[in-house]
Design a protein around this motif. Structure first.
Motif, PDB file in Angstrom:
ATOM      1  N   TRP A   7      -9.166   4.610   5.892  1.00  0.00           N
ATOM      2  CA  TRP A   7      -8.134   5.524   6.375  1.00  0.00           C
ATOM      3  C   TRP A   7      -8.223   5.620   7.899  1.00  0.00           C
ATOM      4  O   TRP A   7      -9.326   5.715   8.450  1.00  0.00           O
ATOM      5  CB  TRP A   7      -8.319   6.924   5.772  1.00  0.00           C
ATOM      6  N   SER A  28      -4.201   9.813  -1.338  1.00  0.00           N
ATOM      7  CA  SER A  28      -4.426   8.663  -2.211  1.00  0.00           C
ATOM      8  C   SER A  28      -3.660   7.472  -1.663  1.00  0.00           C
ATOM      9  O   SER A  28      -2.609   7.624  -1.038  1.00  0.00           O
ATOM     10  CB  SER A  28      -3.937   8.957  -3.631  1.00  0.00           C
ATOM     11  N   CYS A  29      -4.180   6.294  -1.926  1.00  0.00           N
ATOM     12  CA  CYS A  29      -3.510   5.057  -1.525  1.00  0.00           C
ATOM     13  C   CYS A  29      -3.742   4.006  -2.597  1.00  0.00           C
ATOM     14  O   CYS A  29      -4.894   3.682  -2.902  1.00  0.00           O
ATOM     15  CB  CYS A  29      -4.044   4.572  -0.182  1.00  0.00           C
ATOM     16  N   GLU A  61       0.834   5.327   0.045  1.00  0.00           N
ATOM     17  CA  GLU A  61       0.036   6.542   0.251  1.00  0.00           C
ATOM     18  C   GLU A  61       0.755   7.752  -0.315  1.00  0.00           C
ATOM     19  O   GLU A  61       1.981   7.787  -0.400  1.00  0.00           O
ATOM     20  CB  GLU A  61      -0.213   6.761   1.739  1.00  0.00           C
ATOM     21  N   GLY A 118      -0.496   0.811   4.946  1.00  0.00           N
ATOM     22  CA  GLY A 118       0.510   1.626   4.288  1.00  0.00           C
ATOM     23  C   GLY A 118       1.515   2.139   5.299  1.00  0.00           C
ATOM     24  O   GLY A 118       1.388   1.909   6.510  1.00  0.00           O
ATOM     25  N   THR A 158      -7.450   1.848  -5.797  1.00  0.00           N
ATOM     26  CA  THR A 158      -7.040   3.086  -5.129  1.00  0.00           C
ATOM     27  C   THR A 158      -8.180   3.626  -4.279  1.00  0.00           C
ATOM     28  O   THR A 158      -9.335   3.611  -4.695  1.00  0.00           O
ATOM     29  CB  THR A 158      -6.629   4.140  -6.170  1.00  0.00           C
ATOM     30  N   LEU A 208       0.854  -1.173   0.000  1.00  0.00           N
ATOM     31  CA  LEU A 208       0.000   0.000   0.000  1.00  0.00           C
ATOM     32  C   LEU A 208       0.894   1.229   0.000  1.00  0.00           C
ATOM     33  O   LEU A 208       1.760   1.354   0.881  1.00  0.00           O
ATOM     34  CB  LEU A 208      -0.904   0.037   1.232  1.00  0.00           C
ATOM     35  N   THR A 231       1.286   8.706   5.909  1.00  0.00           N
ATOM     36  CA  THR A 231       1.649   9.991   5.321  1.00  0.00           C
ATOM     37  C   THR A 231       1.301  11.097   6.322  1.00  0.00           C
ATOM     38  O   THR A 231       0.217  11.089   6.915  1.00  0.00           O
ATOM     39  CB  THR A 231       0.940  10.212   3.965  1.00  0.00           C
ATOM     40  N   TYR A 279      -2.924   6.734   7.852  1.00  0.00           N
ATOM     41  CA  TYR A 279      -2.581   5.412   7.351  1.00  0.00           C
ATOM     42  C   TYR A 279      -3.718   4.843   6.514  1.00  0.00           C
ATOM     43  O   TYR A 279      -4.890   4.931   6.895  1.00  0.00           O
ATOM     44  CB  TYR A 279      -2.316   4.448   8.501  1.00  0.00           C
ATOM     45  N   CYS A 280      -3.342   4.215   5.438  1.00  0.00           N
ATOM     46  CA  CYS A 280      -4.285   3.503   4.596  1.00  0.00           C
ATOM     47  C   CYS A 280      -4.330   2.038   5.040  1.00  0.00           C
ATOM     48  O   CYS A 280      -3.299   1.455   5.400  1.00  0.00           O
ATOM     49  CB  CYS A 280      -3.822   3.599   3.140  1.00  0.00           C
TER      50      CYS A 280
END
Length: 120
Positions: free
Chosen positions: A36, A21-22, A6, A111, A77, A4, A114, A94-95
């Motif tokens: 998320w 976006s992820c 991000e 992920g 996505t 994953l 970010t 975090y995704c």
């Protein structure tokens, strides 16, 4: 293996917007639920929003008026549109995704996170 990645975090002034976006990739058949989460400094990681394959969404009550989750199934996505950002939205985002890797085989992945920083 599932990856994953991000993107879209950064520094923004209060009242501004960001779109995260992820992208999910790897040895998967499909991506099921996506979501998320966020973790402010010194606090636990909590759900921001989630979305199922057919578009059903769930939000943290305090965020549903400002944040919108969406997904593009063809691109594996998930997106998070964040509007009217506040300093208290500052966190690592975090995704999360649940992917099918085979018959009756699923894996939940995260992920790397970010950073979103909202200045006052």
């Amino acid at each position: 293996q599932v990856q994953l990645v991000e993107s879209g975090g950064g520094l923004v002034q209060a009242g501004g917007s960001l779109r995260l976006s992820c992208v999910v990739s790897g040895s998967i058949f499909s991506v099921n639920a996506m979501g998320w989460y966020r973790q402010p400094p010194g606090k636990r990681r909590d759900l921001v929003a989630s979305i199922t394959t057919n578009g059903n969404t769930k939000y943290a009550d305090s965020l549903k008026d400002r944040f919108t989750i969406s997904r593009d199934n063809a691109k594996n996505t998930v997106y998070l549109q964040m509007n009217s950002l506040k300093p208290e939205d500052t966190a690592v985002y975090y995704c999360n995704a649940v992917s099918s890797t085979g018959p009756n085989s699923y894996i939940a992945s995260w992920g790397q996170g970010t950073q979103v920083t909202v200045s006052s």
